[in-house]
Design a protein around this motif. Sequence first.
Motif, PDB file in Angstrom:
ATOM      1  N   THR A 142      24.382  23.533  -6.959  1.00 44.75           N
ATOM      2  CA  THR A 142      24.193  23.085  -8.340  1.00 44.75           C
ATOM      3  C   THR A 142      25.306  22.150  -8.806  1.00 44.75           C
ATOM      4  OG1 THR A 142      25.273  25.094  -9.194  1.00 44.75           O
ATOM      5  CG2 THR A 142      22.878  25.139  -8.970  1.00 44.75           C
ATOM      6  N   TRP A 143      26.151  21.729  -7.867  1.00 43.60           N
ATOM      7  CA  TRP A 143      27.157  20.710  -8.163  1.00 43.60           C
ATOM      8  C   TRP A 143      26.450  19.369  -8.358  1.00 43.60           C
ATOM      9  CZ3 TRP A 143      30.072  17.917  -3.780  1.00 43.60           C
ATOM     10  CH2 TRP A 143      30.977  16.974  -4.325  1.00 43.60           C
ATOM     11  N   ARG A 144      26.948  18.580  -9.247  1.00 41.68           N
ATOM     12  CA  ARG A 144      26.309  17.328  -9.676  1.00 41.68           C
ATOM     13  C   ARG A 144      25.917  16.418  -8.512  1.00 41.68           C
ATOM     14  NH1 ARG A 144      30.386  14.066 -12.959  1.00 41.68           N
ATOM     15  NH2 ARG A 144      31.266  13.941 -10.860  1.00 41.68           N
ATOM     16  N   ASN A 145      26.793  16.194  -7.549  1.00 42.21           N
ATOM     17  CA  ASN A 145      26.495  15.225  -6.489  1.00 42.21           C
ATOM     18  C   ASN A 145      25.299  15.624  -5.618  1.00 42.21           C
ATOM     19  OD1 ASN A 145      28.730  14.052  -7.603  1.00 42.21           O
ATOM     20  ND2 ASN A 145      29.861  13.799  -5.691  1.00 42.21           N
ATOM     21  N   PRO A 146      25.261  16.869  -5.082  1.00 43.19           N
ATOM     22  CA  PRO A 146      24.059  17.247  -4.326  1.00 43.19           C
ATOM     23  C   PRO A 146      22.792  17.256  -5.183  1.00 43.19           C
ATOM     24  CG  PRO A 146      25.880  18.713  -3.787  1.00 43.19           C
ATOM     25  CD  PRO A 146      26.311  17.889  -4.955  1.00 43.19           C
ATOM     26  N   ALA A 170      17.684  31.036  -6.306  1.00 44.84           N
ATOM     27  CA  ALA A 170      16.602  30.073  -6.591  1.00 44.84           C
ATOM     28  C   ALA A 170      16.540  29.695  -8.064  1.00 44.84           C
ATOM     29  CB  ALA A 170      15.259  30.640  -6.129  1.00 44.84           C
ATOM     30  N   ARG A 171      16.722  30.664  -8.947  1.00 45.53           N
ATOM     31  CA  ARG A 171      16.562  30.388 -10.377  1.00 45.53           C
ATOM     32  C   ARG A 171      17.516  29.287 -10.838  1.00 45.53           C
ATOM     33  NH1 ARG A 171      18.714  31.881 -15.292  1.00 45.53           N
ATOM     34  NH2 ARG A 171      17.227  32.047 -17.012  1.00 45.53           N
ATOM     35  N   GLN A 172      18.789  29.430 -10.520  1.00 41.86           N
ATOM     36  CA  GLN A 172      19.760  28.441 -10.982  1.00 41.86           C
ATOM     37  C   GLN A 172      19.630  27.112 -10.231  1.00 41.86           C
ATOM     38  OE1 GLN A 172      20.399  31.505  -9.849  1.00 41.86           O
ATOM     39  NE2 GLN A 172      22.267  31.644  -8.617  1.00 41.86           N
ATOM     40  N   ARG A 173      19.237  27.164  -8.966  1.00 40.68           N
ATOM     41  CA  ARG A 173      19.064  25.915  -8.218  1.00 40.68           C
ATOM     42  C   ARG A 173      17.925  25.083  -8.803  1.00 40.68           C
ATOM     43  NH1 ARG A 173      17.331  26.550  -3.098  1.00 40.68           N
ATOM     44  NH2 ARG A 173      17.144  28.821  -3.028  1.00 40.68           N
ATOM     45  N   PHE A 174      16.782  25.717  -9.057  1.00 47.49           N
ATOM     46  CA  PHE A 174      15.643  24.972  -9.588  1.00 47.49           C
ATOM     47  C   PHE A 174      15.874  24.552 -11.041  1.00 47.49           C
ATOM     48  CE2 PHE A 174      13.327  26.930  -5.992  1.00 47.49           C
ATOM     49  CZ  PHE A 174      12.782  25.777  -5.461  1.00 47.49           C
ATOM     50  N   ALA A 175      16.499  25.419 -11.829  1.00 44.95           N
ATOM     51  CA  ALA A 175      16.772  25.056 -13.221  1.00 44.95           C
ATOM     52  C   ALA A 175      17.662  23.824 -13.298  1.00 44.95           C
ATOM     53  CB  ALA A 175      17.426  26.234 -13.950  1.00 44.95           C
ATOM     54  N   THR A 176      18.646  23.741 -12.408  1.00 47.61           N
ATOM     55  CA  THR A 176      19.549  22.590 -12.394  1.00 47.61           C
ATOM     56  C   THR A 176      18.840  21.353 -11.865  1.00 47.61           C
ATOM     57  OG1 THR A 176      21.385  24.122 -11.981  1.00 47.61           O
ATOM     58  CG2 THR A 176      21.811  21.778 -11.644  1.00 47.61           C
ATOM     59  N   LEU A 177      18.097  21.523 -10.798  1.00 44.01           N
ATOM     60  CA  LEU A 177      17.401  20.387 -10.192  1.00 44.01           C
ATOM     61  C   LEU A 177      16.432  19.736 -11.170  1.00 44.01           C
ATOM     62  CD1 LEU A 177      16.950  18.785  -7.562  1.00 44.01           C
ATOM     63  CD2 LEU A 177      15.199  20.471  -6.951  1.00 44.01           C
ATOM     64  N   PHE A 178      15.747  20.557 -11.978  1.00 50.40           N
ATOM     65  CA  PHE A 178      14.739  20.036 -12.896  1.00 50.40           C
ATOM     66  C   PHE A 178      15.286  19.739 -14.285  1.00 50.40           C
ATOM     67  CE2 PHE A 178      11.744  22.559 -10.043  1.00 50.40           C
ATOM     68  CZ  PHE A 178      11.454  21.447  -9.269  1.00 50.40           C
ATOM     69  N   GLY A 179      16.597  19.825 -14.462  1.00 56.15           N
ATOM     70  CA  GLY A 179      17.215  19.416 -15.709  1.00 56.15           C
ATOM     71  C   GLY A 179      17.191  20.438 -16.820  1.00 56.15           C
ATOM     72  N   ALA A 180      16.838  21.690 -16.508  1.00 56.11           N
ATOM     73  CA  ALA A 180      16.841  22.736 -17.536  1.00 56.11           C
ATOM     74  C   ALA A 180      18.244  23.234 -17.832  1.00 56.11           C
ATOM     75  CB  ALA A 180      15.950  23.908 -17.102  1.00 56.11           C
ATOM     76  N   ARG A 181      19.190  22.923 -16.968  1.00 54.05           N
ATOM     77  CA  ARG A 181      20.600  23.233 -17.213  1.00 54.05           C
ATOM     78  C   ARG A 181      21.443  22.150 -16.574  1.00 54.05           C
ATOM     79  NH1 ARG A 181      21.861  28.714 -13.931  1.00 54.05           N
ATOM     80  NH2 ARG A 181      24.016  28.054 -14.149  1.00 54.05           N
ATOM     81  N   GLU A 182      22.668  22.006 -17.047  1.00 56.35           N
ATOM     82  CA  GLU A 182      23.542  20.943 -16.570  1.00 56.35           C
ATOM     83  C   GLU A 182      24.127  21.298 -15.205  1.00 56.35           C
ATOM     84  OE1 GLU A 182      24.311  17.883 -17.903  1.00 56.35           O
ATOM     85  OE2 GLU A 182      22.622  18.388 -19.194  1.00 56.35           O
ATOM     86  N   PRO A 183      24.231  20.314 -14.305  1.00 55.83           N
ATOM     87  CA  PRO A 183      24.896  20.572 -13.034  1.00 55.83           C
ATOM     88  C   PRO A 183      26.387  20.852 -13.236  1.00 55.83           C
ATOM     89  CG  PRO A 183      23.639  18.523 -12.973  1.00 55.83           C
ATOM     90  CD  PRO A 183      23.713  18.942 -14.397  1.00 55.83           C
ATOM     91  N   ILE A 184      27.000  21.502 -12.267  1.00 60.39           N
ATOM     92  CA  ILE A 184      28.449  21.678 -12.275  1.00 60.39           C
ATOM     93  C   ILE A 184      29.088  20.295 -12.119  1.00 60.39           C
ATOM     94  CG2 ILE A 184      30.398  22.633 -10.986  1.00 60.39           C
ATOM     95  CD1 ILE A 184      28.531  24.952 -10.164  1.00 60.39           C
ATOM     96  N   PRO A 185      29.967  19.872 -13.035  1.00 59.82           N
ATOM     97  CA  PRO A 185      30.457  18.492 -13.001  1.00 59.82           C
ATOM     98  C   PRO A 185      31.481  18.202 -11.910  1.00 59.82           C
ATOM     99  CG  PRO A 185      31.450  19.689 -14.820  1.00 59.82           C
ATOM    100  CD  PRO A 185      30.427  20.605 -14.225  1.00 59.82           C
ATOM    101  N   HIS A 217      33.692  19.287  -8.244  1.00 62.97           N
ATOM    102  CA  HIS A 217      33.523  19.983  -6.968  1.00 62.97           C
ATOM    103  C   HIS A 217      33.973  21.433  -7.134  1.00 62.97           C
ATOM    104  CE1 HIS A 217      33.771  21.152  -2.834  1.00 62.97           C
ATOM    105  NE2 HIS A 217      33.397  19.959  -2.404  1.00 62.97           N
ATOM    106  N   PRO A 218      33.101  22.403  -6.806  1.00 65.46           N
ATOM    107  CA  PRO A 218      33.437  23.809  -7.069  1.00 65.46           C
ATOM    108  C   PRO A 218      34.603  24.344  -6.254  1.00 65.46           C
ATOM    109  CG  PRO A 218      31.367  23.615  -5.847  1.00 65.46           C
ATOM    110  CD  PRO A 218      31.725  22.240  -6.307  1.00 65.46           C
ATOM    111  N   HIS A 219      34.993  23.626  -5.181  1.00 64.56           N
ATOM    112  CA  HIS A 219      36.154  24.063  -4.414  1.00 64.56           C
ATOM    113  C   HIS A 219      37.458  23.517  -4.989  1.00 64.56           C
ATOM    114  CE1 HIS A 219      33.521  24.751  -0.565  1.00 64.56           C
ATOM    115  NE2 HIS A 219      33.207  25.532  -1.577  1.00 64.56           N
ATOM    116  N   ARG A 220      37.341  22.553  -5.907  1.00 57.10           N
ATOM    117  CA  ARG A 220      38.541  21.959  -6.497  1.00 57.10           C
ATOM    118  C   ARG A 220      38.781  22.459  -7.916  1.00 57.10           C
ATOM    119  NH1 ARG A 220      36.332  16.552  -4.469  1.00 57.10           N
ATOM    120  NH2 ARG A 220      36.937  16.543  -2.274  1.00 57.10           N
TER     121      ARG A 220
END
Length: 212
Positions: A96-100, A166-181, A183-186
């Motif tokens: 759910t990071w913005r770039n992917p 799945a819930r958070q992946r699809f919600a982010t992909l379809f724009g129902a929630r904002e992606p993580i802006p 990199h989650p490792h940084r």
Amino acid sequence: MKTIDGLPLTEAILKAAIATFSERGYDTASMDEVAARASTTKRTVYAHFGNKEGLFRSALGRAVELVRSELPTLDDLTDPAGELTAFAIGFSDISTWRNPVRLQRVVIGGAGQFSDLGAMLHREVIEQAESTVAAYLQRLDASRGGGGDEQHHRRLAGYFLNLTTARQRFATLFGAREPIPDHPHRVAPPDTDHATIREAVGLFLRGSGLDG
């Protein structure tokens, strides 16, 4: 040959292409912008990758390699709940990071033109994650004297990944929630889904009979 930021030229072009295609989409992205971002010329980009589609395919392949290299691992058999929770959180965060997310949207948008790329993304990311989980579940089962063939654990892995992420992946992909802006490792992302993931892991372990 290296560019001004120290990257080999091919890597610099792929890095620039990933960013450009992610931000602009396939149709709007220009080879001129890729060349400018890579501090080289459009002629050089064409010389390395042939055409725009060749560059897009190579950039997506490189992006998939980067994502795969950052997928979490599963090792500790003494605490399956903790280990699986950490895996699911890590997989959810990177997915759910913005770039992917942007790249997945580009591939979905070009499904009619690049139908094989969606299959490649699924095979190299989702199925790879399922393989990691399946191998862990098989080791866990064996450590407790259980059985079950490879296909059984592979099915369980698919259930696990869908139940926990799945819930958070699809919600982010379809724009129902904002992606993580970031990199989650940084930059540590918010723990919005952690409680839900922990609950889902518990449900999975009890339902699969692996709760010990």
